[in-house]
Scaffold this motif. Structure first.
Motif, PDB file in Angstrom:
ATOM      1  N   ALA A  24      49.237 -33.883  39.449  1.00 56.79           N
ATOM      2  CA  ALA A  24      49.255 -33.226  40.504  1.00 56.79           C
ATOM      3  C   ALA A  24      48.369 -31.986  40.330  1.00 56.79           C
ATOM      4  CB  ALA A  24      50.825 -32.644  40.818  1.00 56.79           C
ATOM      5  N   PRO A  25      47.984 -31.270  41.483  1.00 55.55           N
ATOM      6  CA  PRO A  25      47.257 -30.187  41.538  1.00 55.55           C
ATOM      7  C   PRO A  25      47.480 -29.179  40.579  1.00 55.55           C
ATOM      8  CG  PRO A  25      47.338 -30.856  43.781  1.00 55.55           C
ATOM      9  CD  PRO A  25      48.186 -31.661  42.898  1.00 55.55           C
ATOM     10  N   GLN A  26      46.574 -28.221  39.929  1.00 57.70           N
ATOM     11  CA  GLN A  26      46.992 -27.322  38.734  1.00 57.70           C
ATOM     12  C   GLN A  26      47.882 -26.159  39.735  1.00 57.70           C
ATOM     13  OE1 GLN A  26      42.959 -26.178  37.726  1.00 57.70           O
ATOM     14  NE2 GLN A  26      43.561 -26.555  35.690  1.00 57.70           N
ATOM     15  N   ALA A  27      47.453 -25.741  40.799  1.00 55.61           N
ATOM     16  CA  ALA A  27      48.110 -24.765  41.525  1.00 55.61           C
ATOM     17  C   ALA A  27      49.783 -25.313  41.659  1.00 55.61           C
ATOM     18  CB  ALA A  27      47.762 -24.190  42.821  1.00 55.61           C
ATOM     19  N   ALA A  28      49.929 -26.596  42.095  1.00 56.82           N
ATOM     20  CA  ALA A  28      51.113 -27.143  42.318  1.00 56.82           C
ATOM     21  C   ALA A  28      52.180 -27.203  41.016  1.00 56.82           C
ATOM     22  CB  ALA A  28      51.041 -28.418  43.214  1.00 56.82           C
ATOM     23  N   ARG A  29      51.478 -27.583  40.010  1.00 50.65           N
ATOM     24  CA  ARG A  29      52.043 -27.463  38.886  1.00 50.65           C
ATOM     25  C   ARG A  29      52.574 -26.325  38.550  1.00 50.65           C
ATOM     26  NH1 ARG A  29      48.276 -30.517  34.862  1.00 50.65           N
ATOM     27  NH2 ARG A  29      46.889 -30.183  36.391  1.00 50.65           N
ATOM     28  N   ALA A  30      51.751 -25.364  38.661  1.00 55.50           N
ATOM     29  CA  ALA A  30      51.886 -23.808  38.188  1.00 55.50           C
ATOM     30  C   ALA A  30      52.888 -23.285  38.703  1.00 55.50           C
ATOM     31  CB  ALA A  30      50.714 -22.914  38.314  1.00 55.50           C
ATOM     32  N   SER A  31      53.195 -23.463  40.362  1.00 58.49           N
ATOM     33  CA  SER A  31      54.284 -23.136  40.898  1.00 58.49           C
ATOM     34  C   SER A  31      55.617 -23.495  40.495  1.00 58.49           C
ATOM     35  CB  SER A  31      54.039 -23.327  42.423  1.00 58.49           C
ATOM     36  OG  SER A  31      53.076 -22.683  43.323  1.00 58.49           O
ATOM     37  N   ALA A  32      55.642 -24.950  40.252  1.00 63.76           N
ATOM     38  CA  ALA A  32      56.676 -25.726  39.854  1.00 63.76           C
ATOM     39  C   ALA A  32      57.194 -24.950  38.355  1.00 63.76           C
ATOM     40  CB  ALA A  32      56.428 -27.150  39.647  1.00 63.76           C
ATOM     41  N   VAL A  33      56.023 -25.006  37.608  1.00 65.28           N
ATOM     42  CA  VAL A  33      56.691 -24.253  36.479  1.00 65.28           C
ATOM     43  C   VAL A  33      57.338 -22.697  36.493  1.00 65.28           C
ATOM     44  CG1 VAL A  33      55.474 -23.055  34.376  1.00 65.28           C
ATOM     45  CG2 VAL A  33      54.699 -25.023  34.887  1.00 65.28           C
ATOM     46  N   PHE A  34      57.019 -21.941  37.570  1.00 63.33           N
ATOM     47  CA  PHE A  34      57.859 -20.926  37.824  1.00 63.33           C
ATOM     48  C   PHE A  34      59.173 -20.926  37.849  1.00 63.33           C
ATOM     49  CE2 PHE A  34      53.775 -18.515  39.667  1.00 63.33           C
ATOM     50  CZ  PHE A  34      53.471 -18.168  38.449  1.00 63.33           C
ATOM     51  N   GLU A  35      59.597 -22.127  38.794  1.00 70.16           N
ATOM     52  CA  GLU A  35      60.898 -22.433  38.953  1.00 70.16           C
ATOM     53  C   GLU A  35      62.002 -22.741  37.886  1.00 70.16           C
ATOM     54  OE1 GLU A  35      62.303 -21.879  42.228  1.00 70.16           O
ATOM     55  OE2 GLU A  35      60.084 -21.213  42.352  1.00 70.16           O
ATOM     56  N   GLU A  36      61.232 -23.246  36.907  1.00 68.14           N
ATOM     57  CA  GLU A  36      61.888 -23.430  35.595  1.00 68.14           C
ATOM     58  C   GLU A  36      62.058 -22.398  34.738  1.00 68.14           C
ATOM     59  OE1 GLU A  36      63.524 -26.202  34.957  1.00 68.14           O
ATOM     60  OE2 GLU A  36      62.757 -27.439  36.423  1.00 68.14           O
ATOM     61  N   LEU A  37      60.734 -21.476  34.590  1.00 66.78           N
ATOM     62  CA  LEU A  37      60.665 -20.286  33.617  1.00 66.78           C
ATOM     63  C   LEU A  37      61.831 -19.190  34.189  1.00 66.78           C
ATOM     64  CD1 LEU A  37      56.996 -20.073  32.840  1.00 66.78           C
ATOM     65  CD2 LEU A  37      58.851 -20.991  31.543  1.00 66.78           C
ATOM     66  N   ARG A  38      62.097 -19.169  35.514  1.00 63.48           N
ATOM     67  CA  ARG A  38      63.172 -18.426  36.107  1.00 63.48           C
ATOM     68  C   ARG A  38      64.557 -18.485  35.237  1.00 63.48           C
ATOM     69  NH1 ARG A  38      62.380 -15.604  40.559  1.00 63.48           N
ATOM     70  NH2 ARG A  38      60.694 -15.895  41.870  1.00 63.48           N
ATOM     71  N   LYS A  39      64.743 -19.488  34.768  1.00 60.12           N
ATOM     72  CA  LYS A  39      65.913 -19.769  34.113  1.00 60.12           C
ATOM     73  C   LYS A  39      66.012 -19.252  32.588  1.00 60.12           C
ATOM     74  CE  LYS A  39      66.207 -24.139  36.585  1.00 60.12           C
ATOM     75  NZ  LYS A  39      66.094 -25.879  36.655  1.00 60.12           N
ATOM     76  N   LEU A  40      64.717 -18.891  32.331  1.00 61.61           N
ATOM     77  CA  LEU A  40      64.585 -18.058  31.009  1.00 61.61           C
ATOM     78  C   LEU A  40      64.601 -16.742  31.166  1.00 61.61           C
ATOM     79  CD1 LEU A  40      61.688 -20.285  28.819  1.00 61.61           C
ATOM     80  CD2 LEU A  40      64.294 -20.424  28.625  1.00 61.61           C
ATOM     81  N   ILE A  41      63.665 -16.385  32.159  1.00 60.70           N
ATOM     82  CA  ILE A  41      63.607 -14.850  32.383  1.00 60.70           C
ATOM     83  C   ILE A  41      63.779 -14.784  33.984  1.00 60.70           C
ATOM     84  CG2 ILE A  41      62.181 -12.797  32.300  1.00 60.70           C
ATOM     85  CD1 ILE A  41      60.659 -13.979  29.851  1.00 60.70           C
TER      86      ILE A  41
END
Length: 336
Positions: A24-41
């Motif tokens: 997937a496009p880099q920007a889309a993957r980066a945004s999706a990564v944020f959603e997961e990282l919220r569960k850590l911080i």
């Protein structure tokens, strides 16, 4: 700020690794990564940016929460220098405000940028690939003064190379096609002169570690200017056009990118290219003869053939054309 358990943290790491590796496009993957990282911080602002492999220019991949003023500071040369001072590009480990040496408020990014914007804690990490290239930076900030837990920090640290690959601009076929053009093969050269494979581009025997071409291109790159020259694989094979593109950005892992494609040298023979190269370097017929172990009379004959083939009126015109059209051999085997 609730601390995730080790099991929860490892689950997030697995999901982030999967998301970051999707087609997937880099920007889309980066945004999706944020959603997961919220569960850590549970951050209030976050950004992932990418660094241009040649210039080091910062380009945002995805951001949320930060205003334009904060982002401009995070993308500044001053912030880059601060990360260098903290050795973040070398270690690839995330740093929280509490991890900073001395009083965090004495740190420019904390005292003058983040705290005035309402952020009391957070985490910054340079995205470093397994081969040592820094491809981007991730910043997470919270309005809560509670520090991100060690488990959360270590989980994000374990994702460093995964996120670095996601941010890597050399993974982009569009970027490589713009950089390399019609080159058949290309490779990066590290600061210490070793070849670095570029994803999606074919390798070539001439790019082997320690080869004469790699050594010569690395030497050319140190002059900090683009160059183009002819390089033979051997006396009986095709000639190759080599282009050396130095990387001028600070703290760049590559000193240059070199590309290779078939060279069109017209009717000139390999020996004539040798003579033309030495003549363009200002050598006389006598000096060229000594360098190539041929007589000066033979050199004169080669010069006449070169002038005829290039349609040049004299030696100086032929040398000028050789330089402007890149008809110069990168290396001439000399015997003097």
């Amino acid at each position: 700020m609730s601390s995730p358990s080790l099991t929860q943290a490892m689950d997030v790491v697995g999901r982030v690794a999967a998301v970051a590796s999707e087609q997937a496009p880099q920007a889309a993957r980066a945004s999706a990564v944020f959603e997961e990282l919220r569960k850590l911080i549970p951050f209030d602002a976050a950004e992932i940016n990418t660094l241009h492999p040649i210039t080091g220019e910062v380009t945002p991949l995805a951001s949320v929460g930060y205003d334009s003023d904060v982002l401009s500071h995070l993308h500044s040369q001053r912030f880059t220098e601060l990360m260098k001072a903290l050795a973040l590009p070398i270690t690839g480990r995330p740093v929280r405000m509490k991890d900073l040496p001395g009083d965090p408020f004495d740190n420019w990014a904390v005292g003058d940028v983040l705290v005035p914007a309402g952020y009391s804690e957070g985490l910054t990490m340079c995205l470093r690939t397994t081969d040592g290239r820094v491809t981007g930076v991730i910043n997470l900030s919270t309005t809560s003064p509670e520090h991100p837990s060690d488990i959360a920090r270590d989980a994000i640290s374990s994702l460093c190379s995964v996120l670095a690959n996601m941010a890597d601009q050399t993974q982009s076929g569009k970027w490589l096609s713009m950089l390399i053009g019609s080159g058949q093969s290309a490779v990066g050269i590290s600061a210490d002169g070793n070849p670095i494979a570029l994803p999606g581009l074919p390798d070539h025997d001439l790019f082997k570690p320690g080869s004469d071409l790699i050594s010569y291109a690395h030497q050319n790159a140190s002059m900090n200017s683009w160059s183009s020259f002819i390089w033979p694989q051997d006396l009986n094979d095709d000639m190759f056009r080599i282009r050396v593109m130095p990387c001028r950005g600070d703290n760049q892992p590559m000193s240059a990118v070199i590309s290779l494609d078939i060279a069109d040298v017209g009717p000139l023979t390999h020996r004539e290219l040798e003579v033309l190269t030495l003549a363009a370097n200002g050598l006389s017929n006598l000096e060229i003869g000594a360098a190539l172990q041929i007589s000066s009379r033979t050199v004169g004959s080669h010069i006449e053939h070169i002038l005829d083939k290039l349609g040049a009126p004299n030696r100086a015109a032929a040398a000028a054309r050789a330089i402007t059209e890149g008809l110069i051999l990168g290396q001439v085997k000399r015997f003097d």
